[in-house]
Design an enzyme around this catalytic site. Structure first.
Site, PDB file in Angstrom:
ATOM      1  N   HIS A  18       0.826  -1.208   0.000  1.00 27.25           N
ATOM      2  CA  HIS A  18       0.000   0.000   0.000  1.00 27.25           C
ATOM      3  C   HIS A  18       0.861   1.259   0.000  1.00 27.25           C
ATOM      4  CE1 HIS A  18      -3.203  -2.746   0.885  1.00 27.25           C
ATOM      5  NE2 HIS A  18      -2.698  -3.071   2.059  1.00 27.25           N
ATOM      6  N   HIS A  61      -6.932  -4.467  -1.326  1.00 27.40           N
ATOM      7  CA  HIS A  61      -6.189  -5.707  -1.582  1.00 27.40           C
ATOM      8  C   HIS A  61      -6.781  -6.400  -2.793  1.00 27.40           C
ATOM      9  CE1 HIS A  61      -6.259  -4.870   2.738  1.00 27.40           C
ATOM     10  NE2 HIS A  61      -4.987  -5.207   2.710  1.00 27.40           N
TER      11      HIS A  61
END
Ligand SMILES: Nc1ncnc2c1ncn2[C@@H]1O[C@H](COP(=O)(O)OP(=O)(O)O)[C@@H](O)[C@H]1O
Ligand SMILES: Nc1ncnc2c1ncn2[C@@H]1O[C@H](COP(=O)(O)OP(=O)(O)O)[C@@H](O)[C@H]1O
Ligand SMILES: [Mg+2]
Ligand SMILES: [Mg+2]
Ligand SMILES: [Mg+2]
Ligand SMILES: [Mg+2]
Lengths: 335, 210, 335, 210
Positions: free
Chosen positions: A56, A221
């Site tokens: 991320h 995700h």
């Protein structure tokens, strides 16, 4: 899978090493267990620690530094870190005012941070005190007290920035937690993916998606979202994202807000600014005054093409802490 | 079960996980984030690497060490849950000090209970607990009825299989799939699948030992 | 083509509008002809103007602000701007100390800026004086005085930052040009693409590339590079990029340098930091001291996956101007 | 040529460009950055839109206005070059004040010369000049030899075609393809192609007028 990697198992440490070397004026890297801290340990403040699965970037290590985090614990790609990392980080950065964990609301992150908090050692005859702010701004997911609940996504950056700023003033643990919880409640995000991401260790895209499809409400995700839909114009897509946020926050007319357009990793700035343009106009039509903005890749999902819209309803306290100086790899102003 | 049987089971589990790569991975790709296979493999490999240092320990000490290792190796949702399971088992084995089926049934139940507490979940939420809770219950019943090992092993493998299949038609209310609502229906929960595989593997190994 | 756009013809103006709205504290947008300027006009300094085809965001508009550019002229995607834009920008920002154009060396950009310079009007009885720095850091291209020569790529950011800093001190036009030329000579870049980019108006990828291929020496418009090769490990790819740069700059041992790892748009930070790690180690092995770093998407090629390595050999003057305060949308420090 | 013939030719050119979209585009995708078709279309469309304001102008004034419009519309390498061409033509037409073939040959040569100066390029560098310079030369020859319009038109269309084809086997030394070295060989230069198409279109239009 085409990625700039060597061995799949080395991606994380090589990337962390590069990050630490490129920002050696701001951060220090510790390996085994893996965590990153500020170069200069901060004193007399609540230690703010975040962490989560890697992939991320710049979340969370990119937000270590003055005015934001004291440490970050990177897990494997899309896998929450383990308690030993949080313990080591806490021992390294705590400064006798307690530790605040900022945790994105995923079962794995929640449980690993929870176990770490339970295991915090006694230092100077005192158990290191801790509190936790769970971020859960993803309004793609219907909330409920009986379920895992909303996921923490890009709104986490706003929580980390503002709580980090408050901690810098010497505020106590409870005040920091309260501010974090307040911001989380006033923040909602909704994302859309145009392509899947590819986890290096998996070697192929997490989900299949047609050349003319999008995934509405996708998670960071690549978790499936609200629905698979036909590709559409930016205006129509943005309208749907904005509506989901308005339905969640139900802002009163004339509300002041921060608008964050977050890229998931493979979407260029040109498109993100176009989305900003559309989203800002739509919010304006609903009487919202956008007075703070952030556009870029701030909470990504590896190489996923797509973006999320985040709205945070401001008040004087949040504004003050958003505007205050910050000096990190990924956010820097006023200092 | 002696430590060496435990270690042999863990080697078998490692092999089973590797054999089922694509199956486990696709399940987590469908309703999760695609890493469950990688997580399980990382955990199982770490235990295999510990083989020598575990060999001389008592079963409870070995299981406790395994739990701690999994805690710092797997991560994600499955890491703290599986770690809790092993630590829960170890606690009961240590207290009881024997290796009877009854003690193992109690230990298994204690491990599952720690998962339940840590995950704040129960049967019907489309998680590994849909396998583990029925297996724990059946194990207690059979052990209390003094069933023989063969009966127990066969029954538990069947119960695990049924529990795993039961997740297919559930909406998830815990874990990553909880965000999916109706879209989770039609998919087996990856954690339930890997737990079923592990239980099946251990049962098969013990059956062969018979 | 899956992009966040509405009508292909509106992409540029919608994106520029979003950019200007998100950064309304720093920039002003002017349309027809299109150019962007600082919100607050700077006085008593050389006006620094850059520009080029769009699709390289944040280049150049993201570098408008204190310590860097006074104005930027965005052309259509991958197409150089037209002289009327540069004229309007120059008239708007010149402050009686002349105008310095920073131009990436492409036939189109060179000619359009050249025509603008020739057409600069007379203001207060004086022709607006101008000079031009041509950036040509792309060492994928073999240089020659008989040809168009090397392309300007990511090194342009370093030139804009340092020249902008010097201009802020009140230095004259000639000094600004000399510093720009010096930095350009001390800077080399080399890029590699893993995928093509897609120009919105074209609707399909600029080039075809296999699932196991890379394009070595690619330009920031997806121009073919030195060669098509098989996909390889990051270390091997980086070695080739680094070697090209070393062959070009031939740095003496113990040279001090700035290392820039630039993403082309679709490559995530995790991979860019991994490349940084490898490149920094390789340069170190050649006795180069990396004392300044920049990692991120700074000179992009729309949605191309890939990255470039840029090395700039530092001296005290360049260091001073790199470190000095800058306050733009895309680079901000020290202020 | 009267202004109305010029304007008709430009309408024809616009149509020709649109017809050859994929051909022009693929050439610039192969050895450039893929925008040459879009650039040419943008320029041609802008001129078509100016049709009414151009109609009442003298040929030289119309050509000059077209040049300025192209300068602020096309951008890229082709923009200033094509703009220079029209402005160069306009200059000679204005000076000469007549519309004979000789004057047009001179005007054409003057336009090409401005391209050559602006682009610092010549024949053999794999650019539009590989079409334009031979055409300019042939035009002068034929006009000086008082050839008839039909002969001139046919000859120029052929010369343009040959020039365009000649770029196929060249290494580029100017423009974007100059970065490619040997890899440019085997591809026709996009600017040469679009110039050949434009010349062919005008020649055909004039032949039909005969
Ligand atoms: N609260 C919970 N209680 C029990 N099991 C859970 C819980 N949350 C998740 N799980 C189990 O964990 C599995 C996912 O594990 P894994 O993919 O390794 O972690 P993550 O979801 O963090 O990526 C799910 O399939 C489910 O069986
Ligand atoms: N220096 C030059 N002299 C003459 N023609 C040139 C020169 N540079 C480029 N060209 C022409 O311009 C064409 C490319 O135009 P275009 O694609 O519109 O611009 P760009 O190359 O800026 O993208 C080339 O095919 C070539 O014919
Ligand atoms: Mg995970
Ligand atoms: Mg998972
Ligand atoms: Mg171009
Ligand atoms: Mg082109």
């Amino acid at each position: 899978m085409k990625k700039f990697i060597n061995k799949v198992d080395d991606v994380l440490v090589e990337s962390l090493s590069g990050f630490a070397a490129a920002h050696s004026d701001i951060v220090s890297l510790h390996l085994n267990p893996n965590f990153l801290t500020r170069k200069q340990k901060a004193l007399n403040k609540v230690a703010i620690i975040s962490g989560g699965g890697s992939g991320h970037e710049p979340l969370h290590a990119g937000y270590i530094g003055y005015g934001m985090l004291d440490a970050a614990c990177p897990g494997h790609v899309f896998t929450s870190p383990t308690p030993d990392q949080m313990l080591a980080a806490a021992e390294s950065v705590h400064a006798n005012k307690g530790v605040l964990f900022i945790v994105k609301n995923y079962a794995g992150d929640v449980m690993n941070f929870e176990m770490a908090a339970e295991m915090l050692p006694i230092v100077n005859g005192l158990h290191i005190e801790s509190a936790t702010v769970l971020t859960s701004d993803d309004c793609a997911v219907i909330n409920s007290t009986y379920t895992t609940g909303r996921r923490g996504v890009a709104g986490t950056v706003i929580v980390e920035k503002c709580v980090g700023s408050l901690a810098e003033t010497g505020a106590d643990l409870q005040s920091c937690k309260l501010l974090g919880d307040k911001i989380n409640q006033r923040t909602a995000s909704m994302g859309v993916a145009l392509t899947s991401c590819t986890v290096p260790a998996a070697g192929r895209p997490t989900f299949d998606i047609g050349d003319n499809e999008l995934e509405m409400g996708v998670g960071i995700h690549g978790e499936p979202g609200r629905k698979r839909a036909q590709m559409d114009e930016a205006d129509a897509i943005t309208q749907e994202l904005v509506n989901a946020i308005l339905d969640t926050l139900k802002p009163v007319p004339n509300s002041e807000a921060l608008l964050l357009i977050n890229g998931f990793g493979a979407t260029p700035l040109m498109e993100l600014y176009l989305l900003y343009n559309t989203a800002a106009n739509l919010f304006k039509q609903h009487g919202i005054r956008i007075t703070r903005s952030l556009v870029g890749n701030y909470t990504t999902a590896l190489d996923m093409a797509g973006a999320s819209v985040t709205l945070c309803l401001l008040d004087d306290e949040i504004k003050q802490h958003w505007d205050s100086p910050v000096h990190t790899a990924a956010l820097r102003w006023g200092k | 079960m002696t430590t060496s049987v435990i270690l042999q089971s863990l080697l078998d589990i490692h092999a089973t996980i590797l054999q089922h790569e694509s199956e486990i991975e696709s399940l987590d790709r469908a309703i999760g984030d695609g890493d469950h296979y990688i997580n399980m493999k990382r955990g199982a490999s770490a235990i295999v690497e510990m083989h020598d240092e575990l060999a001389d320990l008592t079963p409870d000490a070995a299981l406790n060490k395994i739990g701690l290792k999994l805690l710092s190796t797997i991560g994600g949702a499955s890491g703290p849950l599986l770690a809790s399971f092993f630590m829960g088992m170890a606690k009961v084995l240590k207290e009881k000090g024997d290796t009877s089926a009854k003690t193992y049934a109690l230990a298994f139940a204690s491990g599952v209970d720690l998962i339940r507490q840590r995950g704040k979940a129960d049967v019907g939420e489309k998680t590994m607990l849909d396998v583990l809770i029925p297996v724990a219950n059946r194990f207690s019943e059979l052990a209390n009825a003094n069933a023989d090992n063969k009966t127990i092993c066969e029954a538990l493998a069947d119960t695990a299989e049924a529990g795993m299949r039961s997740t297919m038609n559930l909406i998830a209310t815990k874990g990553r799939a909880a965000g999916l609502g109706e879209r989770a229906i039609g998919h087996i929960d990856p954690g339930a699948k890997s737990c079923q595989l592990m239980i099946m593997t251990v049962c098969n190994a013990l059956l062969k030992h018979e």
